[in-house]
Design an enzyme around this catalytic site. Structure first.
Site, PDB file in Angstrom:
ATOM      1  N   ASP A 173      45.601  42.273  31.980  1.00 55.52           N
ATOM      2  CA  ASP A 173      46.755  43.052  32.700  1.00 55.52           C
ATOM      3  C   ASP A 173      45.807  44.353  32.158  1.00 55.52           C
ATOM      4  O   ASP A 173      46.086  44.865  33.416  1.00 55.52           O
ATOM      5  CB  ASP A 173      48.128  42.521  31.829  1.00 55.52           C
ATOM      6  CG  ASP A 173      47.997  40.788  31.849  1.00 55.52           C
ATOM      7  OD1 ASP A 173      48.250  40.604  32.915  1.00 55.52           O
ATOM      8  OD2 ASP A 173      47.254  40.347  31.223  1.00 55.52           O
ATOM      9  N   GLU A 229      48.694  47.128  42.641  1.00 54.59           N
ATOM     10  CA  GLU A 229      48.173  46.243  43.172  1.00 54.59           C
ATOM     11  C   GLU A 229      49.114  45.513  44.197  1.00 54.59           C
ATOM     12  O   GLU A 229      50.289  45.531  44.627  1.00 54.59           O
ATOM     13  CB  GLU A 229      47.921  44.734  42.562  1.00 54.59           C
ATOM     14  CG  GLU A 229      47.445  43.999  43.148  1.00 54.59           C
ATOM     15  CD  GLU A 229      46.675  42.704  42.283  1.00 54.59           C
ATOM     16  OE1 GLU A 229      45.362  43.312  41.161  1.00 54.59           O
ATOM     17  OE2 GLU A 229      47.324  41.859  41.966  1.00 54.59           O
ATOM     18  N   ASP A 257      49.555  46.699  37.650  1.00 61.72           N
ATOM     19  CA  ASP A 257      49.433  45.286  37.207  1.00 61.72           C
ATOM     20  C   ASP A 257      50.415  44.507  37.473  1.00 61.72           C
ATOM     21  O   ASP A 257      51.115  44.092  36.501  1.00 61.72           O
ATOM     22  CB  ASP A 257      48.256  44.576  36.851  1.00 61.72           C
ATOM     23  CG  ASP A 257      48.250  43.581  37.222  1.00 61.72           C
ATOM     24  OD1 ASP A 257      48.234  43.359  38.579  1.00 61.72           O
ATOM     25  OD2 ASP A 257      47.740  43.256  35.941  1.00 61.72           O
TER      26      ASP A 257
END
Length: 169
Positions: free
Chosen positions: A140, A66, A4
């Site tokens: 996260d 992502e 991420d």
């Protein structure tokens, strides 16, 4: 490995591959913390160094990252995030690691059934999927685990399609 991307905190999660994502187990998960007061080039260099250490230690076959998301009210955020994402993709390419990019809405939908799930819902879904005793913190880390789980499902789906096509020949 799920990542991420962020310029202050980059979440990561290394999962042991399994036949089903619900059977996966976490090998390591955490956050790469970067100093917001450091100049952008220094933060990117530190992200590259930390990520390279993780890739060296775990040797993942797949890195799932992502995709960029740009909100019309905050276009600068997407531009800055693109720097971190570029470092992550370059680190994977240097090591010949397959990369899959996933949209945040797809990750959310896959785990919760809704592409609009909030951070807390993702944390609970990750804990439920993997049978964890508590939700992963900070968010996260949960996001990185969710991204990795999504990548495992996508990879399993592609393998199933390939097997199906092979049977028809």
């Amino acid at each position: 490995m799920g990542v991420d991307p962020g310029l202050r905190r980059t979440g990561y999660a290394v999962l042991a591959e399994a036949a089903l994502p619900s059977e996966a187990r976490i090998c390591e998960a955490g956050v790469i913390r970067l100093q917001a007061t450091d100049a952008l080039p220094l933060r990117l260099l530190e992200l590259d160094r930390c990520l390279d250490d993780l890739l060296e230690a775990h040797g993942p076959a797949l890195l799932v990252c992502e995709e960029l998301y740009a909100h019309y009210k905050h276009p600068r955020t997407a531009i800055l995030m693109g720097h971190a994402r570029g470092v992550i993709l370059a680190a994977a390419a240097r090591r010949g690691i397959e990369v899959i990019s996933v949209a945040a809405t797809n990750v959310k939908k896959l785990l919760t059934g809704s592409g609009r799930a909030d951070k807390r819902q993702i944390q609970r879904a990750v804990a439920a999927t993997l049978g964890l005793p508590r939700v992963p913190e900070p968010h996260d880390v949960a996001d990185a685990i969710a991204i990795a789980l999504c990548g495992l499902r996508m990879r399993a789906g592609r393998a199933a399609v390939a097997r199906s096509i092979g049977r028809r020949r």
